[in-house]
Design an enzyme around this catalytic site. Structure first.
Site, PDB file in Angstrom:
ATOM      1  N   GLU A  43     -28.816  -7.704 -33.755  1.00  0.00           N
ATOM      2  CA  GLU A  43     -30.088  -8.235 -33.272  1.00  0.00           C
ATOM      3  C   GLU A  43     -31.196  -7.345 -33.821  1.00  0.00           C
ATOM      4  O   GLU A  43     -31.221  -6.139 -33.554  1.00  0.00           O
ATOM      5  CB  GLU A  43     -30.141  -8.233 -31.741  1.00  0.00           C
ATOM      6  CG  GLU A  43     -29.364  -9.362 -31.105  1.00  0.00           C
ATOM      7  CD  GLU A  43     -29.559  -9.411 -29.591  1.00  0.00           C
ATOM      8  OE1 GLU A  43     -30.420  -8.684 -29.060  1.00  0.00           O
ATOM      9  OE2 GLU A  43     -28.836 -10.180 -28.944  1.00  0.00           O
ATOM     10  N   ASP A  54     -38.863  -6.246 -21.883  1.00  0.00           N
ATOM     11  CA  ASP A  54     -38.355  -4.939 -22.303  1.00  0.00           C
ATOM     12  C   ASP A  54     -38.816  -3.809 -21.398  1.00  0.00           C
ATOM     13  O   ASP A  54     -39.965  -3.752 -20.975  1.00  0.00           O
ATOM     14  CB  ASP A  54     -38.779  -4.648 -23.745  1.00  0.00           C
ATOM     15  CG  ASP A  54     -38.057  -5.549 -24.725  1.00  0.00           C
ATOM     16  OD1 ASP A  54     -36.840  -5.709 -24.562  1.00  0.00           O
ATOM     17  OD2 ASP A  54     -38.703  -6.107 -25.625  1.00  0.00           O
TER      18      ASP A  54
END
Length: 267
Positions: A43, A54
């Site tokens: 990724e 995040d």
């Protein structure tokens, strides 16, 4: 488009790194190290100024990459450089939707094709809004990766029926980040996803040590590891940037990454 055909004893190890962290040329070497450590796919995260999903570790990585002038176009091109430099596992572009919206769609998919990007994962695009992007991915032969979090079984079925490549099963609600333990409710949820899915199921968000990998591998097809690896890159960043210490730091990173992969028992 890619398919992850696993042998019965084989498990997925899908690492995440932020494109351009700590500097673009080192990102290429990190990808090669992860491939050597047994990564099934990679990724490649696009740095974004407002990364809702995040936690602080990946937010700091995004800032380091943005400080290097990274953007979605440069991240895709960096993926192409990885492929030119010996990375032959699938590369999945991990990006929030806003950077995609800033580009003409034909240009975006042409960039993915020219740089041999295999998949796309958009964490902030809900199911109801993802159908048109999924169709565009299909027509351009890009694998659209679906995220599933704890929700109703009917909604789960809808998401999983459309899944390609693998299902990214979110182990914890909230933002990414290293976790010492998981809520006990996550285990029946993962089993439900596994029972419904015809493609491999990888568990992510919070995987931070070998013991967690072993536990998740018992009930799924493998793991996605992000924050733990990005934190290691942060720890090694000065040595990775310096030409004199880079090779040693890359080896240290590879050894660390191997603990999350199927190669661990071979070492």
């Amino acid at each position: 488009m890619f398919k992850l055909d696993l042998q019965p004893s084989e498990k997925l190890f899908i690492p995440f790194i932020t494109a351009g962290d700590p500097v673009p040329e080192v990102s290429i070497e990190l990808a090669k190290s992860l491939q050597k450590a047994g990564a099934t796919a990679l990724e490649l995260g696009v740095a974004y100024s407002d990364p809702l999903a995040d936690g602080p570790v990946i937010q700091r990585a995004s800032k380091r990459a943005l400080d290097q002038g990274m953007n979605i176009v440069k991240a895709i091109e960096l993926g192409g450089e990885m492929k030119k430099n010996g990375v032959n596992i699938p590369i999945i572009l991990f990006t929030y939707y806003n950077p995609v919206l800033q580009l003409n769609k034909e240009y975006f998919f042409a960039l993915l094709r020219e740089n041999h990007i295999d998949g796309l994962l958009v964490p902030d695009l809900p199911l109801e809004e993802s159908n048109s992007l999924q169709e565009e991915c299909k027509s351009h032969e890009v694998t659209y990766i679906s995220l599933v979090a704890p929700t109703s079984e009917s909604r789960l079925k809808t998401i999983i029926e459309q899944a390609e490549g693998f299902v990214y099963c979110v182990s914890s609600l909230g933002v990414t980040g290293v976790r010492n333990e998981f809520n006990s409710s996550v285990y029946p949820f993962i089993r439900t996803v596994k029972n419904l899915s015809t493609v491999p199921v990888a568990v992510g968000f919070g995987i931070s040590n070998r013991e967690q990998v072993i536990k998740m591998n018992e009930i799924s097809d493998g793991v996605v590891v992000g924050s733990a690896l990005v934190r290691k890159i942060e720890e090694l960043k000065d040595r990775l940037i310096s030409a004199e210490t880079r090779n040693q730091a890359l080896q240290e990173f590879e050894d660390y990454a191997m603990a999350f992969s199927g190669l661990y028992s071979l070492k």
